[in-house]
Write an enzyme that holds these catalytic residues in place. Sequence first.
Site, PDB file in Angstrom:
ATOM      1  N   CYS A  83       0.841  -1.195   0.000  1.00  0.00           N
ATOM      2  CA  CYS A  83       0.000   0.000   0.000  1.00  0.00           C
ATOM      3  C   CYS A  83       0.875   1.243   0.000  1.00  0.00           C
ATOM      4  CB  CYS A  83      -0.969  -0.004   1.168  1.00  0.00           C
ATOM      5  SG  CYS A  83      -0.152  -0.102   2.720  1.00  0.00           S
TER       6      CYS A  83
HETATM    7  C1  UN1 Z   1       1.138  -2.421   3.466  1.00  0.00           C
HETATM    8  O1  UN1 Z   1       1.536  -2.468   2.301  1.00  0.00           O
HETATM    9  O2  UN1 Z   1      -0.045  -2.696   3.772  1.00  0.00           O
HETATM   10  O3  UN1 Z   1       5.966   0.636   5.045  1.00  0.00           O
HETATM   11  C2  UN1 Z   1       2.028  -2.102   4.611  1.00  0.00           C
HETATM   12  C3  UN1 Z   1       5.996  -0.437   4.443  1.00  0.00           C
HETATM   13  C4  UN1 Z   1       5.788  -1.715   5.237  1.00  0.00           C
HETATM   14  C5  UN1 Z   1       4.333  -1.930   5.477  1.00  0.00           C
HETATM   15  C6  UN1 Z   1       3.470  -1.848   4.260  1.00  0.00           C
HETATM   16  N1  UN1 Z   1       6.494  -1.612   6.490  1.00  0.00           N
HETATM   17  O4  UN1 Z   1       6.175  -0.522   3.241  1.00  0.00           O
END
Ligand code: UN1
Length: 519
Positions: A288
């Site tokens: 995300c």
């Molecule tokens: C996600 O993609 O839901 O900051 C979380 C980051 C990781 C977490 C991603 N520590 O990319």
Amino acid sequence: MSRRVTSVVGGLEVPGAPGGCVQSVNPARVSEVVAEVALGDAGTFAAAARAARAAQRSWADVPAPVRGRAVAHMGRLVEANAERLARLVTAETGKPYAEALGEVREIVDTCDFFLGEGRRLYGQTVPSEMPDKQLFTFRTPVGVAAVITAGNFPVAVPSWYLVPALLCGNTVVWKPADYASASARALFDLLGHGGGLPAGVLNLVLADGEQTFAGLTRALQDGCVDKIGFTGSSTVGARIGELAGRHLQSPCLELGGKNPMVITPTADIDLAVSAALFSGFGTAGQRCTSLGTIIVHASIAGEFTSKLDTAVRQAPVGDPSAGVLYGPMLNQRFADRFEHYLTCIQPHHHLLGSDHTGRITTRNPRPGFIGDPAAGLYYHPVVVAGVRQDDTLFREETFGPIIGLTTYHDLDEAITLANAPGYGLSSSIYTRDAADAFHFRRHITAGMISVNNSTSGAEAHLPFGGNAKSGNGSRQSGTWILDQFTRWQSMNWDYSGTLQKAQMDTTELTPDQSFRLDD
Ligand code: UN1
């Protein structure tokens, strides 16, 4: 040999498969079944919520420092099983092994943070406006938490919910992504065994989306869910928010992102290129926090794009056990959706980073591919230069190995472009100018800002979360999540022996407002 995984409700494996059976498949070798998954249905979810409700009061009675020790033991057990768990995550999601190990590390970091919180979980003593009266605040558990998580981080992101929820004295129903059920069951077992959790304190429901939604609806109607935590798409997040709102609940929502990276004229261009590569294509762009659009200053766009083009062409792609930048898509569903986004490439776009787009095959090869492309769901990386504000590729989260690129002339224009898609999760700026960095921070809508760093890779003890289409303002991680899993309760205690009425029986000193100093 594949394993069989089931839901666990009230300490017991759910027999049969009320929601049918699915296979969890290794996306790097789709002929390999990682697990046969027996799904539950809406009834399973509702039963799990009842079990959690029944277990909640006695779990909350376990002293918080003892719950903190349970979290400490969970962390140690996860650490002792780190390689096994990481191998399973790689097998089920196709995430490179080094990233999977990092993901497991994020669970341990989360446990390390919250084990001490069991001895804090502070309330306050507050002075009263009247004598012989004392005021206090307490953090109380919310009750039963229903946690629904995505499969791109099948163990780390769930731990951001499960560990603090349990620490705070809540019981939990956890519904992980069905395509990452084996990793989820492994984490469930590690937390349960590591923490010595009584039956019903943590329940696992494997189910598809519609059955989960129906089960959650029923559990809310039964009064058996007090808090929803959800990580997933903005569309589903909005449905969950609507449902929660009908029960006067505010869910903790961690949704999508269209995360911008602004590259200013003073940027270290090689550093920015390496960050764009990692944040755009790491995890095959399925975080995300993955990079959505690069917004590069026109004066350096030529040098930056040519270096990025070379870096993307040279990046190792393929077998996730072989030290690659990225492996396959998470599963067929994600591959299909990514293929849809490839159809959104338009004639005014200019493609960089690869001579081909789409699935990597022997007929559509990628030079230097590691492994057998036909075995898994592998896709060419693509940089789409010349994206415009009304392009689908500019506006929507694409969740795959694709990044957009556009140029700007002044920083406010870059910030407008960065905010335009209406998400607000992560963002990044490359600059050597402090004024640029702080101006960007002030005007970007994102909840998270990186300066000279990737849009992805947040550390496990800073507030994680977004605004606008990326969430409802809730924050995970660190002490900030405590406000999701506890409620403030205030208490006043009057030991004066009289009924002292607030605001009415208070004394007041008499000020002399006419007093002036001599000239
Ligand atoms: C996600 O993609 O839901 O900051 C979380 C980051 C990781 C977490 C991603 N520590 O990319």
